[in-house]
Design an enzyme around this catalytic site. Sequence first.
Site, PDB file in Angstrom:
ATOM      1  N   TYR A   1      45.000  10.072   6.407  1.00 26.47           N
ATOM      2  CA  TYR A   1      45.527   8.735   6.698  1.00 26.47           C
ATOM      3  C   TYR A   1      45.319   7.751   5.551  1.00 26.47           C
ATOM      4  O   TYR A   1      45.820   6.635   5.582  1.00 26.47           O
ATOM      5  CB  TYR A   1      44.857   8.180   7.965  1.00 26.47           C
TER       6      TYR A   1
ATOM      7  N   GLU B   1      34.722  13.501   1.013  1.00 24.79           N
ATOM      8  CA  GLU B   1      34.760  12.566   2.138  1.00 24.79           C
ATOM      9  C   GLU B   1      33.378  12.236   2.694  1.00 24.79           C
ATOM     10  O   GLU B   1      33.178  11.157   3.257  1.00 24.79           O
ATOM     11  CB  GLU B   1      35.636  13.133   3.257  1.00 24.79           C
TER      12      GLU B   1
ATOM     13  N   PHE C   1      43.984  16.108   9.106  1.00 25.58           N
ATOM     14  CA  PHE C   1      44.787  14.891   9.251  1.00 25.58           C
ATOM     15  C   PHE C   1      44.358  13.878   8.204  1.00 25.58           C
ATOM     16  O   PHE C   1      43.192  13.492   8.125  1.00 25.58           O
ATOM     17  CB  PHE C   1      44.645  14.295  10.647  1.00 25.58           C
TER      18      PHE C   1
END
Length: 249
Positions: free
Chosen positions: A74, A150, A72
Site C-alpha cells: 500500500y 519492513e 499486500f
Amino acid sequence: MTGRVDPFAHHPELRDRIADPETSFFRTLTVEGLLRSNPELGHLRGWVFSDTRREAIRREALRGHSGDLWVFAYGSLMWDPAIRFADVRRAHAPHHERQFILRDTKGARGTQEAPGMMAALDAGGGCDGLAFRISADNVDTETEILFRREMIGPGYHAVFIEADIGAEAICALTFLADHGSPDIHPDISRSDQVRHIATGKGFLGTSRQYLVNVVDHFRHLGIVDRHCADLLVEVDAYIAAHGLRGDLP
C-alpha cells in the site's frame, strides 16, 4: 523476476514502474550496513530490531503458511518491493485504510528536527493497492529480505489480512500500524500531516515524493484515491505558501 510466466501479464502498464528487485537498494539492506553508511544514524542502535528478533517475528508471522505467498502493498512496496515475484495484481483490502500516520524522525524521510510522514495500514473502510505473489520455493528467501526492510524496528505488525483481486478473495501478508509504537500517530492533525510531508526528508528522499509516488502509481492503474490526491494538493499549497518550492524533488 525470471521464469516462463510474465509477472506483469495482468498489468503490463506497471512493467517500467516497479523497480527491478535485483538492483533495489532494499534487497541488500542490513542494519549494520545502513548505520555504517550513515553514521549520523548511530542513535538508532537502541531502536532497531536485532537479526534474531526480526527472524523470530518473521517465523511467527508465517507460522502455518504453505505454498505461494501473496503480499499486500500500500506504500513504497508498490513501486520498489525488492522481492522476486511471480505475479502482481491490483488488489483491494476491504477492512483497512491507508493512513499517513507513521511519523518518521529516524532519518528515512524525516528527522527529529523536521519529521516526515509515511503511510501505514490501519483498520478502516477500504484500501487499494497491489498484491505481489511470491512462488512457494522463494518464500523463505524473499520474506527474509522483506522483513529486513519492513521490520527494521518497531512500527508495524506483520499479519495476514483479507484482500480482493477482482472477484477472488485472497489472504495476504501485510504490515499494519502498531499502535503501541511511539512512531504511530493515529490522532495527528491534518495540519501537522501536511507540514511534515511538505518539509520532511532523509536518506530515502522527501516525504512529498513518497506521497507523489502513491498518487502517480494509482494514476497508471486508473485508481483515484481522494485522500492521497487531496493531501498532495494541500502539501503543494503549503510548499508554495512558505516559499519551499526549491526544495521539491
